[in-house]
Design a protein around this motif. Structure first.
Motif, PDB file in Angstrom:
ATOM      1  N   THR A  99       0.838  -1.194   0.000  1.00 45.64           N
ATOM      2  CA  THR A  99       0.000   0.000   0.000  1.00 45.64           C
ATOM      3  C   THR A  99       0.877   1.250   0.000  1.00 45.64           C
ATOM      4  O   THR A  99       2.042   1.206   0.395  1.00 45.64           O
ATOM      5  N   ALA A 100       0.293   2.356  -0.452  1.00 43.84           N
ATOM      6  CA  ALA A 100       1.005   3.638  -0.437  1.00 43.84           C
ATOM      7  C   ALA A 100       0.007   4.745  -0.158  1.00 43.84           C
ATOM      8  O   ALA A 100      -1.189   4.637  -0.482  1.00 43.84           O
ATOM      9  N   ASN A 101       0.513   5.829   0.441  1.00 45.47           N
ATOM     10  CA  ASN A 101      -0.287   7.021   0.708  1.00 45.47           C
ATOM     11  C   ASN A 101       0.358   8.178  -0.047  1.00 45.47           C
ATOM     12  O   ASN A 101       1.433   8.647   0.327  1.00 45.47           O
ATOM     13  N   LEU A 102      -0.291   8.636  -1.099  1.00 39.02           N
ATOM     14  CA  LEU A 102       0.267   9.676  -1.959  1.00 39.02           C
ATOM     15  C   LEU A 102      -0.164  11.078  -1.531  1.00 39.02           C
ATOM     16  O   LEU A 102       0.027  12.039  -2.284  1.00 39.02           O
ATOM     17  N   GLY A 103      -0.730  11.201  -0.322  1.00 40.66           N
ATOM     18  CA  GLY A 103      -1.097  12.513   0.179  1.00 40.66           C
ATOM     19  C   GLY A 103      -2.196  13.185  -0.615  1.00 40.66           C
ATOM     20  O   GLY A 103      -2.307  14.415  -0.607  1.00 40.66           O
ATOM     21  N   ASP A 104      -3.012  12.396  -1.295  1.00 41.96           N
ATOM     22  CA  ASP A 104      -4.067  12.967  -2.142  1.00 41.96           C
ATOM     23  C   ASP A 104      -5.452  12.859  -1.519  1.00 41.96           C
ATOM     24  O   ASP A 104      -6.452  13.181  -2.167  1.00 41.96           O
ATOM     25  N   GLY A 105      -5.501  12.403  -0.270  1.00 36.21           N
ATOM     26  CA  GLY A 105      -6.788  12.266   0.401  1.00 36.21           C
ATOM     27  C   GLY A 105      -7.371  10.869   0.342  1.00 36.21           C
ATOM     28  O   GLY A 105      -8.376  10.587   1.009  1.00 36.21           O
ATOM     29  N   ASN A 106      -6.766   9.993  -0.421  1.00 37.10           N
ATOM     30  CA  ASN A 106      -7.261   8.616  -0.518  1.00 37.10           C
ATOM     31  C   ASN A 106      -6.721   7.719   0.590  1.00 37.10           C
ATOM     32  O   ASN A 106      -7.156   6.568   0.723  1.00 37.10           O
ATOM     33  N   GLY A 107      -5.765   8.205   1.369  1.00 36.53           N
ATOM     34  CA  GLY A 107      -5.172   7.391   2.430  1.00 36.53           C
ATOM     35  C   GLY A 107      -4.281   6.302   1.859  1.00 36.53           C
ATOM     36  O   GLY A 107      -3.757   6.409   0.755  1.00 36.53           O
TER      37      GLY A 107
END
Length: 231
Positions: A99-107
């Motif tokens: 998993t990854a969190n790209l800081g776009d609001g999707n978590g």
């Protein structure tokens, strides 16, 4: 009197006919005006989550200013085939997705797809990679409401053979990134689509060293930005 009202009647009739027609929305990829957004200000990270408390570096970004068709799942698969990668052997994947969190609001979200070196055979070459190892990468798209660049963030690494449980080779994150970029830069093509790709190295996004990095493998901290244009 009735003659004077005729244009008004015709206008109202046209309006009512137009309003009764169904509105058709056409969904097409849209080109953005930014390469990417830094994931960190909104709580994201430049390391994914490998599921063991450590992460793999997101060391290549396909710019949001690339041709829109490249930034779709089908588009990145075709581009990957043009540079020596393809889908996994018979579509089979061992192990849980990262998993990854790209800081776009999707978590924290699962990888969109994982692609492996195909040894010049897009059909079954990835089966050879599964056995003897090679280069591979995971893909996430930055498309949430907080940072909708459309960019693709890739975690690229070169791995050991199956007998070594596909652990990453020494310096495998830097090596994997450089091999992918080397194959991508310039003009490539697959399935009738021709690409022109330029690369730019970015520092300051990814911390150099091995802190938090899976397998305790140090990286040089360089992230390569690829802008891919369909000719």
């Amino acid at each position: 009197m009735y003659t004077a009202l005729l244009p008004i009647v015709l206008f109202l009739t046209l309006v009512l006919q137009t309003a009764s027609r169904p509105i058709v929305y056409q969904c097409v990829p849209v080109e953005t005006s930014v390469d990417y957004f830094d994931p960190r200000p909104n709580g994201g990270a430049m390391l994914d989550n490998a599921g063991d408390g450590y992460g793999e570096p997101l060391n290549v970004i396909v710019s949001g200013m690339s041709s829109p068709e490249v930034l779709t799942e089908d588009g990145i698969v075709n581009f990957a085939r043009a540079i020596g990668f393809s889908e996994e052997c018979f579509g089979l994947h061992a192990g849980a997705p990262q998993t990854a969190n790209l800081g776009d609001g999707n978590g924290w979200v699962n990888q969109t797809i994982e692609l492996r070196q195909d040894y010049d055979n897009a059909g079954v070459g990835t089966c050879l990679e599964t056995l003897i190892g090679g280069n591979h990468f995971r893909v996430w798209k930055q498309n949430g409401s907080l940072a909708d660049s459309g960019a693709l963030f890739l975690a690229v690494s070169k791995e050991e053979p199956l007998l070594e449980h596909h652990t990453i080779i020494p310096d495998g994150y830097n090596i994997g990134r450089d091999l992918l970029v080397q194959n991508a830069v310039g003009q490539t093509s697959y399935n009738g689509v021709t690409y022109s790709t330029v690369a730019r190295n970015i520092t300051g996004l990814l911390a150099p060293g091995a802190v938090g990095v899976n397998h305790n493998i140090s990286t040089d901290g360089i992230v390569t930005l690829l802008t891919v244009t369909i000719l």
